[in-house]
Structure formats: C-alpha cells, structure tokens
Write a protein that holds these residues in place. Structure first.
Motif, PDB file in Angstrom:
ATOM      1  N   ALA A 128       0.701  -1.304   0.104  1.00 52.90           N
ATOM      2  CA  ALA A 128      -0.043  -0.104   0.079  1.00 52.90           C
ATOM      3  C   ALA A 128       1.007   1.410  -0.033  1.00 52.90           C
ATOM      4  CB  ALA A 128      -1.055  -0.102   1.157  1.00 52.90           C
ATOM      5  N   PRO A 129       0.528   2.349  -0.402  1.00 53.61           N
ATOM      6  CA  PRO A 129       1.153   3.687  -0.680  1.00 53.61           C
ATOM      7  C   PRO A 129       1.431   4.219   0.745  1.00 53.61           C
ATOM      8  CG  PRO A 129      -1.091   4.100  -1.061  1.00 53.61           C
ATOM      9  CD  PRO A 129      -0.992   2.657  -0.916  1.00 53.61           C
ATOM     10  N   PHE A 130       0.708   3.902   1.869  1.00 51.09           N
ATOM     11  CA  PHE A 130       0.911   4.630   3.292  1.00 51.09           C
ATOM     12  C   PHE A 130       2.239   4.553   3.904  1.00 51.09           C
ATOM     13  CE2 PHE A 130      -3.380   2.780   2.435  1.00 51.09           C
ATOM     14  CZ  PHE A 130      -3.947   4.181   2.060  1.00 51.09           C
ATOM     15  N   TYR A 131       2.772   3.379   3.945  1.00 54.24           N
ATOM     16  CA  TYR A 131       4.006   3.122   4.528  1.00 54.24           C
ATOM     17  C   TYR A 131       5.241   4.157   4.089  1.00 54.24           C
ATOM     18  CZ  TYR A 131       7.574   0.500   7.188  1.00 54.24           C
ATOM     19  OH  TYR A 131       8.302   0.109   8.328  1.00 54.24           O
ATOM     20  N   SER A 132       5.178   4.262   2.686  1.00 54.41           N
ATOM     21  CA  SER A 132       6.451   5.171   2.247  1.00 54.41           C
ATOM     22  C   SER A 132       5.983   6.734   2.095  1.00 54.41           C
ATOM     23  CB  SER A 132       6.674   4.688   0.890  1.00 54.41           C
ATOM     24  OG  SER A 132       5.450   4.748  -0.053  1.00 54.41           O
ATOM     25  N   MET A 133       4.610   6.961   2.592  1.00 53.80           N
ATOM     26  CA  MET A 133       4.152   8.254   2.526  1.00 53.80           C
ATOM     27  C   MET A 133       3.334   8.519   3.930  1.00 53.80           C
ATOM     28  SD  MET A 133       2.134   8.303  -1.276  1.00 53.80           S
ATOM     29  CE  MET A 133       3.243   7.868  -2.597  1.00 53.80           C
ATOM     30  N   TYR A 186       2.792  11.499   5.378  1.00 55.15           N
ATOM     31  CA  TYR A 186       2.316  12.771   5.386  1.00 55.15           C
ATOM     32  C   TYR A 186       0.871  12.402   5.112  1.00 55.15           C
ATOM     33  CZ  TYR A 186       3.469  12.266   0.498  1.00 55.15           C
ATOM     34  OH  TYR A 186       3.739  11.438  -0.860  1.00 55.15           O
ATOM     35  N   LEU A 187       0.506  10.983   4.750  1.00 58.00           N
ATOM     36  CA  LEU A 187      -0.981  10.596   4.440  1.00 58.00           C
ATOM     37  C   LEU A 187      -1.736  10.581   5.648  1.00 58.00           C
ATOM     38  CD1 LEU A 187      -0.731   8.345   1.333  1.00 58.00           C
ATOM     39  CD2 LEU A 187      -1.426  10.764   1.506  1.00 58.00           C
ATOM     40  N   TYR A 188      -0.799  10.306   6.852  1.00 60.92           N
ATOM     41  CA  TYR A 188      -1.675   9.863   8.062  1.00 60.92           C
ATOM     42  C   TYR A 188      -2.440   8.928   8.227  1.00 60.92           C
ATOM     43  CZ  TYR A 188       0.125  14.673   8.905  1.00 60.92           C
ATOM     44  OH  TYR A 188       0.748  15.897   8.978  1.00 60.92           O
ATOM     45  N   ALA A 189      -1.971   7.772   7.597  1.00 59.11           N
ATOM     46  CA  ALA A 189      -2.555   6.560   7.472  1.00 59.11           C
ATOM     47  C   ALA A 189      -1.897   5.357   7.191  1.00 59.11           C
ATOM     48  CB  ALA A 189      -3.630   6.500   6.211  1.00 59.11           C
ATOM     49  N   THR A 190      -2.437   4.055   7.491  1.00 63.12           N
ATOM     50  CA  THR A 190      -1.832   3.040   7.483  1.00 63.12           C
ATOM     51  C   THR A 190      -2.771   1.745   7.175  1.00 63.12           C
ATOM     52  OG1 THR A 190       0.022   1.256   8.237  1.00 63.12           O
ATOM     53  CG2 THR A 190      -1.708   2.318   9.861  1.00 63.12           C
ATOM     54  N   ILE A 191      -2.421   0.640   7.117  1.00 67.47           N
ATOM     55  CA  ILE A 191      -3.144  -0.602   7.015  1.00 67.47           C
ATOM     56  C   ILE A 191      -2.858  -1.529   7.869  1.00 67.47           C
ATOM     57  CG2 ILE A 191      -3.756  -0.234   4.402  1.00 67.47           C
ATOM     58  CD1 ILE A 191      -1.682  -2.431   3.872  1.00 67.47           C
ATOM     59  N   VAL A 192      -3.875  -2.274   8.393  1.00 71.04           N
ATOM     60  CA  VAL A 192      -3.801  -3.360   9.466  1.00 71.04           C
ATOM     61  C   VAL A 192      -4.922  -4.591   9.066  1.00 71.04           C
ATOM     62  CG1 VAL A 192      -3.132  -1.861  11.327  1.00 71.04           C
ATOM     63  CG2 VAL A 192      -5.925  -2.235  10.794  1.00 71.04           C
ATOM     64  N   ASP A 193      -4.629  -5.613   9.583  1.00 72.20           N
ATOM     65  CA  ASP A 193      -5.595  -6.891   9.473  1.00 72.20           C
ATOM     66  C   ASP A 193      -6.643  -6.492   9.804  1.00 72.20           C
ATOM     67  OD1 ASP A 193      -6.644  -9.371   9.284  1.00 72.20           O
ATOM     68  OD2 ASP A 193      -4.463 -10.418   9.313  1.00 72.20           O
ATOM     69  N   ALA A 194      -7.779  -6.985   9.019  1.00 66.49           N
ATOM     70  CA  ALA A 194      -9.298  -6.640   9.712  1.00 66.49           C
ATOM     71  C   ALA A 194      -9.611  -7.955  10.635  1.00 66.49           C
ATOM     72  CB  ALA A 194     -10.104  -6.751   8.355  1.00 66.49           C
ATOM     73  N   ALA A 195      -8.938  -8.849  10.709  1.00 70.90           N
ATOM     74  CA  ALA A 195      -9.247  -9.874  11.738  1.00 70.90           C
ATOM     75  C   ALA A 195      -8.740  -9.304  13.158  1.00 70.90           C
ATOM     76  CB  ALA A 195      -8.410 -11.334  11.502  1.00 70.90           C
ATOM     77  N   PRO A 196      -9.547  -9.715  14.234  1.00 67.69           N
ATOM     78  CA  PRO A 196      -9.307  -9.261  15.819  1.00 67.69           C
ATOM     79  C   PRO A 196      -8.112  -9.875  15.834  1.00 67.69           C
ATOM     80  CG  PRO A 196     -11.577 -10.226  15.468  1.00 67.69           C
ATOM     81  CD  PRO A 196     -10.874 -10.520  14.178  1.00 67.69           C
ATOM     82  N   SER A 197      -7.388  -8.975  16.715  1.00 61.35           N
ATOM     83  CA  SER A 197      -5.809  -9.531  17.171  1.00 61.35           C
ATOM     84  C   SER A 197      -5.803 -10.111  18.408  1.00 61.35           C
ATOM     85  CB  SER A 197      -5.062  -7.952  17.476  1.00 61.35           C
ATOM     86  OG  SER A 197      -5.628  -7.474  18.665  1.00 61.35           O
ATOM     87  N   GLY A 198      -7.072 -10.055  19.360  1.00 64.04           N
ATOM     88  CA  GLY A 198      -6.984 -11.098  20.436  1.00 64.04           C
ATOM     89  C   GLY A 198      -5.912 -10.445  21.518  1.00 64.04           C
ATOM     90  N   GLU A 199      -5.365  -9.291  21.485  1.00 65.65           N
ATOM     91  CA  GLU A 199      -4.534  -8.673  22.184  1.00 65.65           C
ATOM     92  C   GLU A 199      -5.094  -7.239  22.781  1.00 65.65           C
ATOM     93  OE1 GLU A 199      -0.878  -8.072  20.417  1.00 65.65           O
ATOM     94  OE2 GLU A 199      -0.780 -10.024  20.007  1.00 65.65           O
ATOM     95  N   PHE A 200      -5.082  -7.013  24.320  1.00 61.89           N
ATOM     96  CA  PHE A 200      -5.894  -6.110  24.855  1.00 61.89           C
ATOM     97  C   PHE A 200      -4.838  -5.403  25.837  1.00 61.89           C
ATOM     98  CE2 PHE A 200      -8.874  -9.264  23.841  1.00 61.89           C
ATOM     99  CZ  PHE A 200      -9.904  -8.745  23.314  1.00 61.89           C
ATOM    100  N   LEU A 201      -5.050  -4.030  25.978  1.00 58.78           N
ATOM    101  CA  LEU A 201      -4.565  -3.052  27.005  1.00 58.78           C
ATOM    102  C   LEU A 201      -5.322  -2.326  27.820  1.00 58.78           C
ATOM    103  CD1 LEU A 201      -2.108  -1.604  24.367  1.00 58.78           C
ATOM    104  CD2 LEU A 201      -1.545  -3.105  26.239  1.00 58.78           C
ATOM    105  N   ILE A 202      -4.776  -1.849  28.970  1.00 63.78           N
ATOM    106  CA  ILE A 202      -5.778  -1.210  30.032  1.00 63.78           C
ATOM    107  C   ILE A 202      -4.959   0.332  29.584  1.00 63.78           C
ATOM    108  CG2 ILE A 202      -6.425  -0.581  32.173  1.00 63.78           C
ATOM    109  CD1 ILE A 202      -7.453  -3.156  31.305  1.00 63.78           C
ATOM    110  N   ILE A 203      -5.775   1.190  29.246  1.00 61.93           N
ATOM    111  CA  ILE A 203      -5.444   2.816  29.329  1.00 61.93           C
ATOM    112  C   ILE A 203      -6.243   3.537  29.716  1.00 61.93           C
ATOM    113  CG2 ILE A 203      -4.392   2.180  26.875  1.00 61.93           C
ATOM    114  CD1 ILE A 203      -6.811   3.961  25.622  1.00 61.93           C
TER     115      ILE A 203
END
Length: 233
Positions: free
Chosen positions: A171-176, A178-195
């Motif tokens: 995808a173009p986002f990793y090298s750009m 300034y687009l303020y975007a990226t791609i991730v897997d649509a599947a749930p990660s199953g990894e959780f954090l407390i914030i």
C-alpha cells in the motif's frame, strides 16, 4: 433545505445514536449523551456515595480486574487484590465492582465501546506499556471505579492486528507518512491493553477493504488519524 432538514432530524433522534449508519454515527459524535468531560476533575466522593456506587455497580471480569490491578501497580500505586487476604491496616484494596459505561467524553468528543458505536470506538493512543509509542485499536469496554474518593476511568482496548512489512509496503501509506494512514489486518488481534482517557489522542477513520486490495490476500482496514489535525500529541 430538504437535505439539511433530514440531517437535523437524524441528529435529534436519540434512538439512532447507536446505529452503524454513517449519518447516525456522526450524530453520536456531534451530540453525545454524556456532556461530562474527562479533563474536569470528578467531585470527591464520601463513604456513602462510594457504597452506593459499588452496590449498583457491575462485577468486573477476572481479566479486567487483574489487568486494571496490574496497570495500577505498574505505575507505582500500591493497590491490592480484594481476595489477597489478610490485608494490612490501611491497605488500598481495588474494588471488584464498578460502573460499566457505553461511552465516555474527552475534550467534548465522545468515545464509545465498539459494540455501541464502532465509528467512535476506533482510536489512536499512547501505549502505556513500557512507553511503546503510538498504537491503534478499538475500545471494547469502559469502566469507572471509585478509587481514593474519586471516580477513575479505565478503557479496555483491543489493539489492531499488524500486517507483515511486506504487505504494508504493498500500500502507498508506509512510504508516505504525510498521508496519516496505514493498513492493518481486519481480523481481531485478541491482544488487549488497559489505558486511561489521558492516553487517547484521536478518533480514527476506518475503511474496510476486501481481500485482494493492494494484492493482499486477507481483508484489511485502512485507518487514518488525520482527524487529529495536530491537536493532541
């Protein structure tokens, strides 16, 4: 005028706030039900008020309780598990019950649990785990607990599942950046954090794309944090 009238009608229909319709998601963000703001200190609670909150509250799951406790302890706060008896005199005991909230307001912007409103549950935030930088994910649960005479808010966030670097480069986002975007897997990660609310930076715009997009074999999410516009760091 007709279009404006239809939009205004949607904004004023409280029953539509939890819909997945984009206009109704906009309504939930523009006109939140909860007018409180997390930056306003909560008023002190007396013993009777704390007892009432715990009495009408909801039991935390074992995972939520243990991880909120671990989060507090990792920040140097000497809270103890309620079942770790006997307790020393004057010990801080983390209550096993709290108020489960569907949404929370931060800087007059509403953030929701994913099951309530997916559009306002996607966030970019500071990862408090060993200062690991910025992370993205969905808010799964929001808890408020009466701690030392004040209500304190915790959010359970499921982080987005990362793609391999080779897929990210398709995808173009990793090298750009300034687009303020990226791609991730649509599947749930199953990894959780407390914030906490102070860790949240901004809502995310999320676009679901089918398998094959950018020649990536699985479904993906295009996520953008451009909504922040530099307001929070």
């Amino acid at each position: 005028m007709a279009r404006h009238g239809r939009l205004e009608a949607n904004l004023n229909d409280a029953k539509l706030r939890e819909s997945v319709d984009p206009v109704q998601q906009l309504a939930a963000i523009l006109q939140p039900d909860d007018d409180s703001d997390s930056r306003t200190p909560s008023k002190p609670l007396n013993a009777s008020e704390v007892a009432n909150i715990l009495g009408r509250g909801t039991d935390l799951s074992t995972w939520d309780y243990d991880n909120i406790l671990g989060y507090l302890q990792s920040n140097g706060q000497p809270w103890r598990a309620n079942k770790a008896i006997p307790h020393p005199v004057g010990a801080l005991i983390l209550p096993p019950r709290g108020i489960s909230k569907p949404r929370h307001t931060i800087d007059h912007r509403i953030f929701s649990c994913q099951k309530v409103n997916e559009g306002s549950s996607a966030i970019q935030f500071h990862n408090p785990s060993a200062n690991l930088g910025l992370t993205t994910g969905y808010i799964r649960r929001i808890w408020q607990l009466p701690l030392q005479g004040h209500m304190q808010t915790f959010l359970v966030v499921e982080t987005h599942k990362k793609l391999s670097l080779s897929d990210q480069w398709k995808a173009p986002f990793y090298s750009m950046p300034y687009l303020y975007a990226t791609i991730v897997d649509a599947a749930p990660s199953g990894e959780f954090l407390i914030i906490e609310p102070r860790h949240i930076i901004t809502h995310l715009a999320v676009y679901k794309r089918p398998a094959g997009t950018y020649k990536i074999k699985q479904a993906i999410l295009v996520i953008s944090w451009a909504l922040n516009r530099g307001r929070r760091q």
